[in-house]
Design a protein around this motif. Structure first.
Motif, PDB file in Angstrom:
ATOM      1  N   TYR A 132       0.487  -1.272  -0.041  1.00  0.00           N
ATOM      2  CA  TYR A 132       0.042  -0.293  -0.180  1.00  0.00           C
ATOM      3  C   TYR A 132       0.988   1.760  -0.026  1.00  0.00           C
ATOM      4  O   TYR A 132       1.853   1.426   0.459  1.00  0.00           O
ATOM      5  CB  TYR A 132      -1.215   0.049   1.169  1.00  0.00           C
ATOM      6  CG  TYR A 132      -1.846   1.046   1.633  1.00  0.00           C
ATOM      7  CD1 TYR A 132      -2.638   2.002   0.800  1.00  0.00           C
ATOM      8  CD2 TYR A 132      -1.145   2.129   2.242  1.00  0.00           C
ATOM      9  CE1 TYR A 132      -3.710   2.785   1.065  1.00  0.00           C
ATOM     10  CE2 TYR A 132      -2.027   3.622   2.610  1.00  0.00           C
ATOM     11  CZ  TYR A 132      -3.358   3.440   1.947  1.00  0.00           C
ATOM     12  OH  TYR A 132      -4.019   4.306   1.816  1.00  0.00           O
TER      13      TYR A 132
ATOM     14  N   PRO B 158       0.547   5.050   0.178  1.00  0.00           N
ATOM     15  CA  PRO B 158      -1.156   5.860   1.094  1.00  0.00           C
ATOM     16  C   PRO B 158      -0.966   7.632  -0.108  1.00  0.00           C
ATOM     17  O   PRO B 158      -2.084   7.943   0.333  1.00  0.00           O
ATOM     18  CB  PRO B 158      -0.348   6.821   2.409  1.00  0.00           C
ATOM     19  CG  PRO B 158       1.346   6.380   2.397  1.00  0.00           C
ATOM     20  CD  PRO B 158       1.632   5.184   1.662  1.00  0.00           C
TER      21      PRO B 158
ATOM     22  N   ARG C 110      -5.761   4.338  -2.672  1.00  0.00           N
ATOM     23  CA  ARG C 110      -7.081   4.332  -1.464  1.00  0.00           C
ATOM     24  C   ARG C 110      -7.289   3.547  -0.152  1.00  0.00           C
ATOM     25  O   ARG C 110      -7.199   2.427  -0.501  1.00  0.00           O
ATOM     26  CB  ARG C 110      -8.822   5.028  -2.290  1.00  0.00           C
ATOM     27  CG  ARG C 110      -8.466   6.447  -3.501  1.00  0.00           C
ATOM     28  CD  ARG C 110      -9.651   6.530  -3.563  1.00  0.00           C
ATOM     29  NE  ARG C 110     -11.196   5.399  -2.880  1.00  0.00           N
ATOM     30  CZ  ARG C 110     -12.404   4.950  -4.307  1.00  0.00           C
ATOM     31  NH1 ARG C 110     -11.927   5.456  -5.123  1.00  0.00           N
ATOM     32  NH2 ARG C 110     -13.076   4.378  -3.592  1.00  0.00           N
ATOM     33  N   TRP C 111      -7.552   4.045   0.944  1.00  0.00           N
ATOM     34  CA  TRP C 111      -7.401   2.883   1.886  1.00  0.00           C
ATOM     35  C   TRP C 111      -8.532   2.232   1.938  1.00  0.00           C
ATOM     36  O   TRP C 111      -8.502   0.424   1.720  1.00  0.00           O
ATOM     37  CB  TRP C 111      -7.353   4.156   3.290  1.00  0.00           C
ATOM     38  CG  TRP C 111      -7.031   3.145   4.627  1.00  0.00           C
ATOM     39  CD1 TRP C 111      -5.873   3.175   5.210  1.00  0.00           C
ATOM     40  CD2 TRP C 111      -7.905   1.851   4.698  1.00  0.00           C
ATOM     41  NE1 TRP C 111      -5.966   2.099   6.004  1.00  0.00           N
ATOM     42  CE2 TRP C 111      -7.229   1.730   6.462  1.00  0.00           C
ATOM     43  CE3 TRP C 111      -9.621   1.929   5.271  1.00  0.00           C
ATOM     44  CZ2 TRP C 111      -7.739   1.209   7.466  1.00  0.00           C
ATOM     45  CZ3 TRP C 111      -9.621   1.173   5.302  1.00  0.00           C
ATOM     46  CH2 TRP C 111      -9.525   0.532   7.136  1.00  0.00           C
ATOM     47  N   SER C 112      -9.883   2.522   1.211  1.00  0.00           N
ATOM     48  CA  SER C 112     -10.975   2.171   1.243  1.00  0.00           C
ATOM     49  C   SER C 112     -10.913   1.135   0.080  1.00  0.00           C
ATOM     50  O   SER C 112     -11.890  -0.154   0.262  1.00  0.00           O
ATOM     51  CB  SER C 112     -11.983   2.561   1.596  1.00  0.00           C
ATOM     52  OG  SER C 112     -11.962   2.945   0.530  1.00  0.00           O
TER      53      SER C 112
END
Length: 47
Positions: free
Chosen positions: A2, A4, A8-10
């Protein structure tokens, strides 16, 4: 893994209680490499 600023986190994670639930390959790799759901980390979150 990931990133940031790019991701997108979601799209990659959701929280289930104090645990991170990966929603994608990127999420699974990140949770595993950073050991985000390690027992002692989850215990600390539930104090």
């Amino acid at each position: 893994m990931y990133h940031p600023q790019r991701d997108r986190w979601s799209d990659h994670f959701c929280l289930t209680g104090a645990e991170f639930t990966p929603l994608s390959l990127v999420g699974r790799v990140t949770v595993r490499l950073l050991q985000l759901n390690r027992g002692d980390r989850i215990e600390d979150a539930n104090y």
